[in-house]
Design a protein around this motif. Structure first.
Motif, PDB file in Angstrom:
ATOM      1  N   TYR A   1      86.406  -8.728  75.712  1.00  0.00           N
ATOM      2  CA  TYR A   1      87.479  -7.744  75.939  1.00  0.00           C
ATOM      3  C   TYR A   1      88.656  -8.044  75.000  1.00  0.00           C
ATOM      4  CZ  TYR A   1      91.118  -5.143  78.529  1.00  0.00           C
ATOM      5  OH  TYR A   1      92.144  -4.294  78.896  1.00  0.00           O
ATOM      6  N   VAL A   2      89.070  -9.305  74.964  1.00  0.00           N
ATOM      7  CA  VAL A   2      90.244  -9.654  74.149  1.00  0.00           C
ATOM      8  C   VAL A   2      89.923  -9.468  72.665  1.00  0.00           C
ATOM      9  CG1 VAL A   2      91.823 -11.527  73.494  1.00  0.00           C
ATOM     10  CG2 VAL A   2      91.268 -11.156  75.908  1.00  0.00           C
ATOM     11  N   ARG A   3      88.678  -9.734  72.277  1.00  0.00           N
ATOM     12  CA  ARG A   3      88.289  -9.511  70.875  1.00  0.00           C
ATOM     13  C   ARG A   3      88.401  -8.014  70.545  1.00  0.00           C
ATOM     14  NH1 ARG A   3      82.885 -10.799  70.796  1.00  0.00           N
ATOM     15  NH2 ARG A   3      83.357 -12.995  71.087  1.00  0.00           N
ATOM     16  N   THR A   4      87.945  -7.171  71.464  1.00  0.00           N
ATOM     17  CA  THR A   4      88.022  -5.717  71.257  1.00  0.00           C
ATOM     18  C   THR A   4      89.479  -5.269  71.169  1.00  0.00           C
ATOM     19  OG1 THR A   4      85.968  -5.413  72.479  1.00  0.00           O
ATOM     20  CG2 THR A   4      87.377  -3.490  72.263  1.00  0.00           C
ATOM     21  N   LEU A   5      90.270  -5.755  72.116  1.00  0.00           N
ATOM     22  CA  LEU A   5      91.703  -5.413  72.152  1.00  0.00           C
ATOM     23  C   LEU A   5      92.369  -5.813  70.835  1.00  0.00           C
ATOM     24  CD1 LEU A   5      94.058  -6.334  75.123  1.00  0.00           C
ATOM     25  CD2 LEU A   5      94.663  -6.970  72.799  1.00  0.00           C
ATOM     26  N   ASP A   6      92.085  -7.035  70.397  1.00  0.00           N
ATOM     27  CA  ASP A   6      92.755  -7.551  69.205  1.00  0.00           C
ATOM     28  C   ASP A   6      92.358  -6.759  67.961  1.00  0.00           C
ATOM     29  OD1 ASP A   6      94.585  -9.507  68.203  1.00  0.00           O
ATOM     30  OD2 ASP A   6      92.883 -10.413  67.175  1.00  0.00           O
ATOM     31  N   ARG A   7      91.130  -6.283  67.932  1.00  0.00           N
ATOM     32  CA  ARG A   7      90.686  -5.450  66.814  1.00  0.00           C
ATOM     33  C   ARG A   7      91.380  -4.081  66.842  1.00  0.00           C
ATOM     34  NH1 ARG A   7      86.343  -4.475  63.375  1.00  0.00           N
ATOM     35  NH2 ARG A   7      85.898  -2.262  63.211  1.00  0.00           N
ATOM     36  N   GLY A   8      91.528  -3.521  68.051  1.00  0.00           N
ATOM     37  CA  GLY A   8      92.011  -2.153  68.169  1.00  0.00           C
ATOM     38  C   GLY A   8      93.522  -1.997  68.097  1.00  0.00           C
ATOM     39  N   VAL A   9      94.264  -3.041  68.446  1.00  0.00           N
ATOM     40  CA  VAL A   9      95.734  -2.915  68.517  1.00  0.00           C
ATOM     41  C   VAL A   9      96.358  -3.326  67.185  1.00  0.00           C
ATOM     42  CG1 VAL A   9      97.832  -3.724  69.685  1.00  0.00           C
ATOM     43  CG2 VAL A   9      95.745  -3.310  71.013  1.00  0.00           C
ATOM     44  N   SER A  10      97.223  -2.478  66.663  1.00  0.00           N
ATOM     45  CA  SER A  10      97.879  -2.769  65.388  1.00  0.00           C
ATOM     46  C   SER A  10      98.966  -3.821  65.572  1.00  0.00           C
ATOM     47  CB  SER A  10      98.487  -1.479  64.826  1.00  0.00           C
ATOM     48  OG  SER A  10      99.344  -0.907  65.796  1.00  0.00           O
ATOM     49  N   VAL A  11      99.301  -4.494  64.489  1.00  0.00           N
ATOM     50  CA  VAL A  11     100.392  -5.471  64.529  1.00  0.00           C
ATOM     51  C   VAL A  11     101.680  -4.732  64.879  1.00  0.00           C
ATOM     52  CG1 VAL A  11     101.779  -7.060  63.137  1.00  0.00           C
ATOM     53  CG2 VAL A  11      99.285  -7.027  62.904  1.00  0.00           C
ATOM     54  N   GLY A  12     102.428  -5.291  65.825  1.00  0.00           N
ATOM     55  CA  GLY A  12     103.633  -4.610  66.302  1.00  0.00           C
ATOM     56  C   GLY A  12     103.343  -3.672  67.454  1.00  0.00           C
ATOM     57  N   GLY A  13     102.053  -3.477  67.740  1.00  0.00           N
ATOM     58  CA  GLY A  13     101.670  -2.612  68.854  1.00  0.00           C
ATOM     59  C   GLY A  13     101.842  -3.309  70.196  1.00  0.00           C
ATOM     60  N   TYR A  14     101.646  -2.541  71.249  1.00  0.00           N
ATOM     61  CA  TYR A  14     101.918  -3.030  72.603  1.00  0.00           C
ATOM     62  C   TYR A  14     100.657  -3.012  73.467  1.00  0.00           C
ATOM     63  CZ  TYR A  14     106.836  -2.512  71.433  1.00  0.00           C
ATOM     64  OH  TYR A  14     108.065  -2.641  70.845  1.00  0.00           O
ATOM     65  N   VAL A  15     100.614  -3.951  74.401  1.00  0.00           N
ATOM     66  CA  VAL A  15      99.499  -4.048  75.341  1.00  0.00           C
ATOM     67  C   VAL A  15     100.083  -4.056  76.750  1.00  0.00           C
ATOM     68  CG1 VAL A  15      97.611  -5.515  76.150  1.00  0.00           C
ATOM     69  CG2 VAL A  15      98.101  -5.353  73.693  1.00  0.00           C
ATOM     70  N   ILE A  16      99.647  -3.104  77.555  1.00  0.00           N
ATOM     71  CA  ILE A  16     100.092  -3.035  78.949  1.00  0.00           C
ATOM     72  C   ILE A  16      98.870  -3.349  79.817  1.00  0.00           C
ATOM     73  CG2 ILE A  16     100.993  -1.549  80.787  1.00  0.00           C
ATOM     74  CD1 ILE A  16     102.300   0.142  78.476  1.00  0.00           C
ATOM     75  N   LEU A  17      98.938  -4.462  80.525  1.00  0.00           N
ATOM     76  CA  LEU A  17      97.840  -4.854  81.411  1.00  0.00           C
ATOM     77  C   LEU A  17      98.351  -4.888  82.845  1.00  0.00           C
ATOM     78  CD1 LEU A  17      96.141  -7.823  79.477  1.00  0.00           C
ATOM     79  CD2 LEU A  17      95.472  -5.420  79.486  1.00  0.00           C
ATOM     80  N   ALA A  18      97.590  -4.284  83.750  1.00  0.00           N
ATOM     81  CA  ALA A  18      97.996  -4.268  85.163  1.00  0.00           C
ATOM     82  C   ALA A  18      96.792  -4.577  86.060  1.00  0.00           C
ATOM     83  CB  ALA A  18      98.598  -2.908  85.521  1.00  0.00           C
ATOM     84  N   PRO A  19      96.470  -5.870  86.167  1.00  0.00           N
ATOM     85  CA  PRO A  19      95.431  -6.281  87.108  1.00  0.00           C
ATOM     86  C   PRO A  19      96.060  -6.604  88.464  1.00  0.00           C
ATOM     87  CG  PRO A  19      96.073  -8.149  85.765  1.00  0.00           C
ATOM     88  CD  PRO A  19      96.978  -6.989  85.361  1.00  0.00           C
ATOM     89  N   PHE A  20      95.229  -6.938  89.437  1.00  0.00           N
ATOM     90  CA  PHE A  20      95.776  -7.399  90.711  1.00  0.00           C
ATOM     91  C   PHE A  20      96.557  -8.704  90.490  1.00  0.00           C
ATOM     92  CE2 PHE A  20      92.375  -5.316  93.677  1.00  0.00           C
ATOM     93  CZ  PHE A  20      93.050  -4.106  93.584  1.00  0.00           C
TER      94      PHE A  20
END
Ligand SMILES: C[S@@+](CC[C@H](N)C(=O)[O-])C[C@H]1O[C@@H](n2cnc3c(N)ncnc32)[C@H](O)[C@@H]1O
Length: 181
Positions: free
Chosen positions: A97-116
């Motif tokens: 998952y993190v590998r996919t995220l890191d590939r897809g998100v541009s530098v300076g981009g944002y990640v919003i994660l909301a797990p329990f």
């Protein structure tokens, strides 16, 4: 948190595990013009497509397991995931998952994660979950992602169950070295 990033409505955003969620409706209402929804279950996406009617054509729909997805590199300025990452109880799935995220998100981009949250339920939709604090999420993403904000939210389900979520906003820094204090 999407508004908090200050990005424009032209910046590409992906909702991971969006399913039938109405987030996509709200984004279109606000004028977002580059929106993608991915979900492993096409049935959930079909509900959203039907609800949106003609507006569904404005959205890119991807029916795929996020851990097996190969997004275009640097394709997204915002990665949003509510109640999906917590299903990944196997180490290998979280790494993928993190590998996919890191590939897809541009530098300076944002990640919003909301797990329990750590105070949240131990299961979701009958499946076991991993629960998180901001620190535990930070450890999953690694030092390249800088924590900008976090919020605890208690969600009350339609049947009255209380679910604590931890909402975290991260920003992708240019290199891991740049993330060091
Ligand atoms: C609890 S629901 C949350 C739906 C939505 N994000 C929301 O907040 O209302 C979890 C969603 O994640 C999807 N999902 C679960 N595992 C997934 C995976 N490995 N890849 C993509 N989607 C997944 C499910 O099909 C479901 O639509």
């Amino acid at each position: 948190m999407i508004a908090q990033t200050g990005l424009s409505t032209d910046d590409p955003i992906v909702d991971i595990g969006g399913g039938a969620s109405v987030l996509i409706d709200r984004l279109l209402d606000r004028g977002h013009s580059a929106v993608t929804v991915l979900d492993i279950a096409d049935a959930g996406l079909a509900v959203a497509r039907k609800r949106l009617g003609e507006r569904a054509a404005l959205v890119s729909w991807i029916a795929q397991d996020v851990t097996a997805w190969q997004p275009p590199k640097d394709a997204f300025s915002i990665w949003h995931d509510r109640a999906v990452f917590h299903f990944l109880v196997e180490d290998a799935d979280r790494v993928a998952y993190v590998r996919t995220l890191d590939r897809g998100v541009s530098v300076g981009g944002y990640v919003i994660l909301a797990p329990f949250a750590l105070s949240g339920p131990e299961r979701c939709s009958g499946l076991p979950v991993r629960r998180y604090s901001a620190e535990l999420l930070q450890a999953e993403l690694g030092p390249r992602y800088r924590l900008i904000d976090q919020k605890l939210q208690t969600h009350v389900t339609p049947v009255g169950n209380r679910q604590d979520f931890i909402w975290c906003l991260f920003r992708k820094t240019p290199t891991s070295a740049a993330a060091e204090p």
